[in-house]
Scaffold this motif. Structure first.
Motif, mmCIF file in Angstrom:
data_model
loop_
_atom_site.group_PDB
_atom_site.id
_atom_site.type_symbol
_atom_site.label_atom_id
_atom_site.label_comp_id
_atom_site.label_asym_id
_atom_site.label_seq_id
_atom_site.Cartn_x
_atom_site.Cartn_y
_atom_site.Cartn_z
ATOM 1 N N GLY A 1 83.800 113.828 -17.063
ATOM 2 C CA GLY A 1 83.966 112.973 -18.431
ATOM 3 C C GLY A 1 85.069 112.238 -18.626
ATOM 4 O O GLY A 1 85.057 111.022 -19.141
ATOM 5 N N LEU A 2 86.026 112.935 -18.630
ATOM 6 C CA LEU A 2 87.435 112.347 -18.986
ATOM 7 C C LEU A 2 87.789 111.588 -17.896
ATOM 8 O O LEU A 2 88.668 110.348 -18.201
ATOM 9 C CB LEU A 2 88.369 113.393 -19.145
ATOM 10 C CG LEU A 2 88.362 114.572 -20.222
ATOM 11 C CD1 LEU A 2 89.255 115.814 -20.149
ATOM 12 C CD2 LEU A 2 88.300 113.827 -21.653
ATOM 13 N N LYS A 3 87.553 111.404 -16.717
ATOM 14 C CA LYS A 3 87.857 110.609 -15.523
ATOM 15 C C LYS A 3 87.152 109.224 -15.744
ATOM 16 O O LYS A 3 87.629 108.369 -15.133
ATOM 17 C CB LYS A 3 87.518 111.381 -14.432
ATOM 18 C CG LYS A 3 88.765 112.335 -13.789
ATOM 19 C CD LYS A 3 88.215 112.807 -12.306
ATOM 20 C CE LYS A 3 89.529 113.625 -11.706
ATOM 21 N NZ LYS A 3 89.221 114.158 -10.363
ATOM 22 N N LEU A 4 85.818 109.476 -16.436
ATOM 23 C CA LEU A 4 85.098 108.107 -16.461
ATOM 24 C C LEU A 4 85.509 107.605 -17.725
ATOM 25 O O LEU A 4 84.983 106.355 -17.966
ATOM 26 C CB LEU A 4 83.775 108.709 -16.379
ATOM 27 C CG LEU A 4 82.832 109.034 -15.148
ATOM 28 C CD1 LEU A 4 81.623 109.617 -15.301
ATOM 29 C CD2 LEU A 4 83.115 108.069 -14.261
ATOM 30 N N GLY A 5 86.394 108.213 -18.388
ATOM 31 C CA GLY A 5 87.019 107.126 -19.590
ATOM 32 C C GLY A 5 86.778 107.875 -21.196
ATOM 33 O O GLY A 5 87.283 107.176 -21.985
ATOM 34 N N LEU B 1 80.507 101.310 -20.376
ATOM 35 C CA LEU B 1 81.481 100.732 -21.426
ATOM 36 C C LEU B 1 82.840 100.463 -20.945
ATOM 37 O O LEU B 1 83.407 99.455 -21.304
ATOM 38 C CB LEU B 1 81.558 101.662 -22.480
ATOM 39 C CG LEU B 1 80.139 101.798 -23.391
ATOM 40 C CD1 LEU B 1 80.129 102.765 -24.265
ATOM 41 C CD2 LEU B 1 79.873 100.518 -24.007
ATOM 42 N N ARG B 2 83.426 101.303 -20.174
ATOM 43 C CA ARG B 2 84.912 101.290 -19.846
ATOM 44 C C ARG B 2 84.926 100.158 -18.866
ATOM 45 O O ARG B 2 85.989 99.411 -18.716
ATOM 46 C CB ARG B 2 85.475 102.634 -19.272
ATOM 47 C CG ARG B 2 85.537 103.663 -20.291
ATOM 48 C CD ARG B 2 86.400 103.271 -21.584
ATOM 49 N NE ARG B 2 86.668 104.297 -22.396
ATOM 50 C CZ ARG B 2 86.330 104.437 -23.559
ATOM 51 N NH1 ARG B 2 85.629 103.310 -24.219
ATOM 52 N NH2 ARG B 2 86.635 105.327 -24.314
ATOM 53 N N ALA B 3 84.008 99.795 -17.819
ATOM 54 C CA ALA B 3 83.971 98.990 -16.718
ATOM 55 C C ALA B 3 83.889 97.527 -17.470
ATOM 56 O O ALA B 3 84.310 96.597 -17.078
ATOM 57 C CB ALA B 3 83.013 99.265 -15.846
ATOM 58 N N SER B 4 83.225 97.617 -18.781
ATOM 59 C CA SER B 4 83.164 96.337 -19.468
ATOM 60 C C SER B 4 84.113 95.961 -20.388
ATOM 61 O O SER B 4 84.195 95.054 -21.104
ATOM 62 C CB SER B 4 81.782 96.346 -20.200
ATOM 63 O OG SER B 4 80.605 96.726 -19.425
ATOM 64 N N GLY B 5 85.120 97.029 -20.357
ATOM 65 C CA GLY B 5 86.323 96.543 -21.327
ATOM 66 C C GLY B 5 86.177 96.965 -22.667
ATOM 67 O O GLY B 5 87.026 96.599 -23.570
ATOM 68 N N VAL B 6 85.219 97.815 -22.941
ATOM 69 C CA VAL B 6 84.923 98.248 -24.553
ATOM 70 C C VAL B 6 85.667 99.487 -24.525
ATOM 71 O O VAL B 6 85.695 100.575 -23.892
ATOM 72 C CB VAL B 6 83.595 98.676 -24.667
ATOM 73 C CG1 VAL B 6 83.433 99.100 -26.249
ATOM 74 C CG2 VAL B 6 82.660 97.373 -24.629
#
Length: 235
Positions: free
Chosen positions: A98-102, A74-79
């Protein structure tokens, strides 16, 4: 708020959905990682969701695609949908991953429903500035609760309450006019492990009414049938 629950445990998902709907939130549920990812992507483009604060409750252990992968995608997709991770994995390393991944926040199972509500509300408040400190005294009409001494009086007459009755009254007086569902009262005053089908809330509301309202022309504790209770000077 709009809340997307991604949880494969049907019992947990049903409990969360029921409780959050009772709080007035719009809720959707996904059971697998891929389903949750697709729903989040679709909802991010839905004007009915983007016009109001939204939060995703994302379990880590999911079939098809785990929660960390969903979050990262989701974060890589800009959501930018706020994500609250739910997991039984409580080590520091797990939380940091988890926090590092967004992810925006982390809640370890088992958790109190009231804490979940508080964290959801906190995610919705981000960027709105600091909140004011809680007042030391609560007052509605002629009903007064002093938080420092934990003494209650109405029209100048002291009211003797048990600890549980005091906690229930403090909750209701903390937001005059606000409707509190039975689920939220149960979670806040008794804890998440109390049977949600018990009538203990109704029993204690009757006790509180007998001590707070009986003998007074103006009733302060009101029932909204099928929804819950509120404390208000308005009828």
């Amino acid at each position: 708020m709009n809340i997307l629950i991604v949880e494969d445990d049907r019992r947990v998902a049903d409990f969360l959905e029921r409780g959050l709907r009772a709080e007035g939130h719009r809720v959707q549920v996904a059971r697998t990682g891929p389903e949750g990812l697709q729903m989040a992507m679709d909802l991010a483009r839905d004007p009915l969701w983007t016009e109001a604060p939204s939060v995703m409750l994302l379990d880590v252990m999911l079939p098809g695609m785990n929660g960390l992968e969903v979050c990262q995608t989701l974060r890589a997709s800009g959501v930018a949908l706020p994500i609250l991770m739910l997991t039984a994995l409580g080590t520091l390393e797990d939380r940091v991953s988890g926090l590092k991944l967004g992810a925006d926040d982390y809640l370890v199972k088992p958790f109190a429903f009231e804490e979940l509500l508080a964290r959801i509300e906190a995610l919705g408040r981000r960027g709105r500035g600091l909140t004011a400190a809680a007042p030391t005294a609560l007052q509605v009409a002629d009903l007064l609760l002093d938080r420092d001494t934990m003494r209650v009086s109405r029209a100048g007459q002291a009211i003797d309450l048990t600890a549980r009755e005091m906690a229930l009254l403090e909750l209701l007086m903390s937001a005059p006019g606000r409707l509190f569902s039975r689920e939220r009262i149960l979670a806040n005053v008794w804890g998440a492990h109390e049977d949600p089908l018990t009538n203990v809330v109704d029993v204690y509301i009757r006790r509180l009414r007998a001590k707070v309202d009986e003998g007074h022309a103006q009733a302060l504790i009101h029932t909204v049938r099928g929804l819950g209770y509120r404390l208000d000077a308005q009828p």
